[in-house]
Design a protein around this motif. Sequence first.
Motif, PDB file in Angstrom:
ATOM      1  N   MET A  88       0.831  -1.205   0.000  1.00 42.87           N
ATOM      2  CA  MET A  88       0.000   0.000   0.000  1.00 42.87           C
ATOM      3  C   MET A  88       0.868   1.258   0.000  1.00 42.87           C
ATOM      4  N   GLN A  89       1.952   1.235   0.757  1.00 46.48           N
ATOM      5  CA  GLN A  89       2.831   2.394   0.855  1.00 46.48           C
ATOM      6  C   GLN A  89       3.580   2.648  -0.450  1.00 46.48           C
ATOM      7  N   ALA A  90       3.788   1.590  -1.225  1.00 47.85           N
ATOM      8  CA  ALA A  90       4.552   1.701  -2.471  1.00 47.85           C
ATOM      9  C   ALA A  90       3.731   2.344  -3.589  1.00 47.85           C
ATOM     10  N   LYS A  91       2.417   2.343  -3.440  1.00 48.48           N
ATOM     11  CA  LYS A  91       1.546   2.893  -4.490  1.00 48.48           C
ATOM     12  C   LYS A  91       1.641   4.395  -4.582  1.00 48.48           C
TER      13      LYS A  91
END
Length: 91
Positions: A88-91
């Motif tokens: 989620m953080q990589a999006k």
Amino acid sequence: EEGEMGDGAMAATVATKLKSAFETETCTVDDLSDGCGGKIDILLVSDKFEGMGLLDRQRAVHAALEEEMKTIHAITMKCKTVKQWEAMQAK
């Protein structure tokens, strides 16, 4: 903030219990109830959720907060594994 003086107690208690129960990577607890602790929002990231479905994760959180749930009227929660959170953080 004057109005936020009392809101820390329930959120702090919930955060402490969840961090202990789930050995969390990330744990945020926000009191959305203007200080009474009756409405909270939880973000919980833990490898203990690995292999658990969403409902089982929520049941585990409710079980860990059995005592507090007697006074909490509304609860929203996001229960993620570390891998899910990182994705989620990589999006």
